[in-house]
Scaffold this motif. Structure first.
Motif, PDB file in Angstrom:
ATOM      1  N   GLY A 104     -19.330 -10.616-183.258  1.00 27.94           N
ATOM      2  CA  GLY A 104     -20.662 -11.135-183.009  1.00 27.94           C
ATOM      3  C   GLY A 104     -21.618 -10.032-182.608  1.00 27.94           C
ATOM      4  N   LEU A 105     -22.895 -10.410-182.433  1.00 30.95           N
ATOM      5  CA  LEU A 105     -23.913  -9.417-182.103  1.00 30.95           C
ATOM      6  C   LEU A 105     -24.156  -9.317-180.615  1.00 30.95           C
ATOM      7  N   GLY A 106     -23.907 -10.404-179.919  1.00 32.44           N
ATOM      8  CA  GLY A 106     -24.147 -10.389-178.484  1.00 32.44           C
ATOM      9  C   GLY A 106     -25.583 -10.011-178.181  1.00 32.44           C
ATOM     10  N   GLY A 107     -25.800  -9.346-177.054  1.00 33.81           N
ATOM     11  CA  GLY A 107     -27.149  -8.942-176.684  1.00 33.81           C
ATOM     12  C   GLY A 107     -27.300  -7.446-176.675  1.00 33.81           C
ATOM     13  N   SER A 108     -26.394  -6.730-177.329  1.00 30.72           N
ATOM     14  CA  SER A 108     -26.396  -5.272-177.294  1.00 30.72           C
ATOM     15  C   SER A 108     -27.369  -4.718-178.325  1.00 30.72           C
ATOM     16  N   ALA A 127     -28.807  -2.923-183.795  1.00 32.30           N
ATOM     17  CA  ALA A 127     -29.387  -1.895-184.658  1.00 32.30           C
ATOM     18  C   ALA A 127     -28.414  -1.497-185.765  1.00 32.30           C
ATOM     19  N   ARG A 128     -27.141  -1.343-185.413  1.00 33.34           N
ATOM     20  CA  ARG A 128     -26.141  -1.013-186.429  1.00 33.34           C
ATOM     21  C   ARG A 128     -26.007  -2.137-187.449  1.00 33.34           C
ATOM     22  N   TRP A 129     -26.008  -3.368-186.946  1.00 31.56           N
ATOM     23  CA  TRP A 129     -25.891  -4.527-187.834  1.00 31.56           C
ATOM     24  C   TRP A 129     -27.071  -4.600-188.795  1.00 31.56           C
ATOM     25  N   LEU A 130     -28.288  -4.347-188.302  1.00 34.63           N
ATOM     26  CA  LEU A 130     -29.459  -4.361-189.176  1.00 34.63           C
ATOM     27  C   LEU A 130     -29.341  -3.304-190.265  1.00 34.63           C
ATOM     28  N   GLY A 131     -28.809  -2.151-189.892  1.00 33.37           N
ATOM     29  CA  GLY A 131     -28.579  -1.120-190.903  1.00 33.37           C
ATOM     30  C   GLY A 131     -27.519  -1.529-191.906  1.00 33.37           C
ATOM     31  N   MET A 159     -31.219 -13.265-193.518  1.00 35.37           N
ATOM     32  CA  MET A 159     -30.248 -13.025-192.447  1.00 35.37           C
ATOM     33  C   MET A 159     -30.945 -12.622-191.145  1.00 35.37           C
ATOM     34  N   GLN A 160     -31.995 -11.806-191.246  1.00 37.90           N
ATOM     35  CA  GLN A 160     -32.760 -11.456-190.040  1.00 37.90           C
ATOM     36  C   GLN A 160     -33.358 -12.703-189.400  1.00 37.90           C
ATOM     37  N   ARG A 161     -33.916 -13.567-190.236  1.00 33.26           N
ATOM     38  CA  ARG A 161     -34.534 -14.797-189.721  1.00 33.26           C
ATOM     39  C   ARG A 161     -33.477 -15.669-189.038  1.00 33.26           C
ATOM     40  N   ASP A 162     -32.309 -15.791-189.674  1.00 29.45           N
ATOM     41  CA  ASP A 162     -31.233 -16.585-189.084  1.00 29.45           C
ATOM     42  C   ASP A 162     -30.756 -15.972-187.771  1.00 29.45           C
ATOM     43  N   ALA A 163     -30.700 -14.637-187.709  1.00 25.55           N
ATOM     44  CA  ALA A 163     -30.240 -13.975-186.481  1.00 25.55           C
ATOM     45  C   ALA A 163     -31.199 -14.241-185.330  1.00 25.55           C
ATOM     46  N   LEU A 169     -35.106  -8.476-178.311  1.00 27.69           N
ATOM     47  CA  LEU A 169     -34.729  -7.137-178.744  1.00 27.69           C
ATOM     48  C   LEU A 169     -35.779  -6.526-179.673  1.00 27.69           C
ATOM     49  N   LEU A 170     -36.612  -7.381-180.303  1.00 28.17           N
ATOM     50  CA  LEU A 170     -37.645  -6.861-181.182  1.00 28.17           C
ATOM     51  C   LEU A 170     -38.761  -6.172-180.401  1.00 28.17           C
ATOM     52  N   LEU A 171     -38.720  -6.276-179.079  1.00 28.09           N
ATOM     53  CA  LEU A 171     -39.698  -5.582-178.257  1.00 28.09           C
ATOM     54  C   LEU A 171     -39.345  -4.113-178.091  1.00 28.09           C
ATOM     55  N   GLU A 172     -38.207  -3.692-178.642  1.00 27.36           N
ATOM     56  CA  GLU A 172     -37.803  -2.299-178.557  1.00 27.36           C
ATOM     57  C   GLU A 172     -38.137  -1.600-179.880  1.00 27.36           C
ATOM     58  N   PRO A 173     -38.855  -0.463-179.822  1.00 28.00           N
ATOM     59  CA  PRO A 173     -39.308   0.196-181.061  1.00 28.00           C
ATOM     60  C   PRO A 173     -38.189   0.499-182.043  1.00 28.00           C
ATOM     61  N   GLU A 174     -37.005   0.902-181.534  1.00 35.29           N
ATOM     62  CA  GLU A 174     -35.925   1.249-182.459  1.00 35.29           C
ATOM     63  C   GLU A 174     -35.446   0.028-183.241  1.00 35.29           C
ATOM     64  N   MET A 175     -35.585  -1.148-182.644  1.00 37.81           N
ATOM     65  CA  MET A 175     -35.219  -2.365-183.365  1.00 37.81           C
ATOM     66  C   MET A 175     -36.183  -2.600-184.522  1.00 37.81           C
ATOM     67  N   LEU A 176     -37.475  -2.463-184.246  1.00 40.20           N
ATOM     68  CA  LEU A 176     -38.476  -2.720-185.270  1.00 40.20           C
ATOM     69  C   LEU A 176     -38.363  -1.742-186.432  1.00 40.20           C
ATOM     70  N   GLU A 177     -37.975  -0.525-186.129  1.00 41.55           N
ATOM     71  CA  GLU A 177     -37.824   0.463-187.196  1.00 41.55           C
ATOM     72  C   GLU A 177     -36.643   0.139-188.105  1.00 41.55           C
ATOM     73  N   ALA A 178     -35.715  -0.684-187.638  1.00 34.46           N
ATOM     74  CA  ALA A 178     -34.509  -1.000-188.408  1.00 34.46           C
ATOM     75  C   ALA A 178     -34.650  -2.260-189.253  1.00 34.46           C
ATOM     76  N   VAL A 179     -35.668  -3.080-188.993  1.00 27.51           N
ATOM     77  CA  VAL A 179     -35.746  -4.375-189.662  1.00 27.51           C
ATOM     78  C   VAL A 179     -36.460  -4.258-191.002  1.00 27.51           C
ATOM     79  N   GLU A 180     -36.249  -5.260-191.848  1.00 28.12           N
ATOM     80  CA  GLU A 180     -36.947  -5.392-193.128  1.00 28.12           C
ATOM     81  C   GLU A 180     -38.137  -6.312-192.910  1.00 28.12           C
ATOM     82  N   PRO A 181     -39.371  -5.796-192.993  1.00 28.46           N
ATOM     83  CA  PRO A 181     -40.524  -6.619-192.633  1.00 28.46           C
ATOM     84  C   PRO A 181     -40.816  -7.710-193.653  1.00 28.46           C
ATOM     85  N   ASP A 182     -41.170  -8.896-193.172  1.00 34.10           N
ATOM     86  CA  ASP A 182     -41.628  -9.986-194.022  1.00 34.10           C
ATOM     87  C   ASP A 182     -42.515 -10.902-193.191  1.00 34.10           C
TER      88      ASP A 182
END
Length: 383
Positions: free
Chosen positions: A61-65, A70-74, A88-92, A101-114
């Motif tokens: 699972g992804l938990g709250g880490s 970030a690894r999972w998004l990659g 999958m991002q929407r479901d997550a 977690l999207l409040l952290e810049p490194e998270m936003l850099e890893a996502v696929e924007p839509d």
């Protein structure tokens, strides 16, 4: 799943990917390499509790880490196409509560924007730290630019045609004659012996042809369920505002009303000026819009809302009736998105339809046609 040319081993591998492992899965097929990575990425999001407890089965699972997410998004961007990654991002976000977690810049850099990610970011806007805000704006701008590229040219072309047709007059002054259209309209009157066309019908434009011809008011419900509609409406608002012949006003509301017209040159500013969530007072919003109408016969009001009214229902309906009686074209969109009609207040929708303002969901691709019909005062292309 399988045809005559699929081996038994390949068929078992496919069933193993579908079933996701676990004690009851029964294929006895072990995964390795990319298959194992893809299975782990799927299991982190969709695996059941039992599967998450077994080492080597699906994922823990992804938990709250944040690092794990970030690894999972990659990973999912490696294994799946963009359209699947976005789902999958929407479901997550919905299933695992990853919004914070999207409040952290490194998270936003890893996502696929839509569009849906933009809606989530806007809902987090007030909680967003300054360190994240610029990254979030960059994500939103990327989506907005993609939408403008997709929608702007067709919208301008469709509405320019509608404006030209609505402004055309049959008895123009000499200086206002549109000779190209006049000749085309009278080709049947061509006299070969004189090599000329007899213009029985003149086509032209009034003196206001180069001035503002129509006024459009976009009145947008910013309750949480309307996130995608807010994104699309902001983009369309910016496109309309870029047309000199249309005076465009954009108003967003919950229980309060905010006029964002002065920010229409940049839809990203508009979006960050909204506050998704909260209650709904449609009557108050329409009262504000009504107060800004100076040329009712040349005005189109577009209400984008699921119609769950927290204000005064009867006053809202009276206000719509008054605007229509004054000559305003009134359009009610339950949604402006690719997802169809959301849950909405059916009683209010029926009441508006009885007033001649049918409420319906509209896709972004249909919106230019809806606006063209409203500008020309012809029946709307209700899906």
């Amino acid at each position: 799943m399988g045809g005559a040319d699929v081996s038994d081993g390949e068929r078992l591998r496919r069933w193993r990917m579908v079933l996701g492992g676990g004690e009851g899965e029964g294929t006895g097929c072990a995964l390795s390499g990319a298959d194992a990575g893809m299975d782990a990425a799927l299991g982190a999001l969709y695996g059941g509790d039992a599967g998450r407890k077994r080492a080597g089965e699906r994922s823990a699972g992804l938990g709250g880490s944040a690092p794990r997410v970030a690894r999972w998004l990659g990973d999912i961007r490696t294994y799946f196409p963009t359209s699947v990654v976005q789902v999958m991002q929407r479901d997550a976000i919905q299933r695992l509560g990853l919004s914070a977690l999207l409040l952290e810049p490194e998270m936003l850099e890893a996502v696929e924007p839509d569009v849906h990610l933009v809606g989530t970011l806007l809902s987090l806007n007030k909680a967003m730290p300054e360190t994240t805000r610029e990254t979030a704006r960059a994500v939103v701008r990327k989506v907005v630019e993609q939408l403008e590229k997709r929608l702007a040219s067709r919208t301008r072309a469709t509405l320019t045609g509608a404006l030209d047709r609505s402004a055309r007059i049959g008895r123009p002054r000499h200086a206002d004659i549109d000779w190209d259209r006049t000749i085309r309209a009278n080709l049947k009157n061509y006299l070969p012996e004189y090599r000329t066309v007899v213009p029985e019908r003149l086509v032209g434009y009034g003196r206001a042809a180069r001035a503002v011809k129509k006024e459009v008011v976009l009145c947008i419900d910013q309750s949480g369920s309307m996130a995608a509609s807010v994104v699309y409406a902001s983009v369309f608002g910016a496109v309309l505002a870029s047309m000199r012949s249309i005076a465009t006003r954009l108003v967003v509301f919950d229980t309060a009303v905010v006029d964002l017209t002065d920010q229409l040159d940049d839809p990203v500013d508009v979006l960050f000026g909204t506050q998704l969530g909260g209650g709904t007072d449609i009557n108050r919003a329409l009262a504000y819009c009504q107060s800004k109408i100076t040329r009712p016969a040349d005005t189109v009001v577009v209400l984008i809302s699921d119609l769950y009214e927290g204000g005064i229902r009867d006053e809202m309906l009276k206000r719509v009736a008054a605007m229509k009686a004054a000559g305003v074209e009134f359009v009610t969109l339950l949604a402006l998105s690719d997802e169809g009609a959301p849950a909405y207040d059916r009683d209010h929708a029926a009441a508006l339809a009885a007033l001649g303002a049918p409420a319906f969901a509209c896709t972004p691709d249909l919106f230019p046609e809806v606006m063209a019909a409203a500008l020309e005062k012809r029946p709307l292309p209700v899906p």
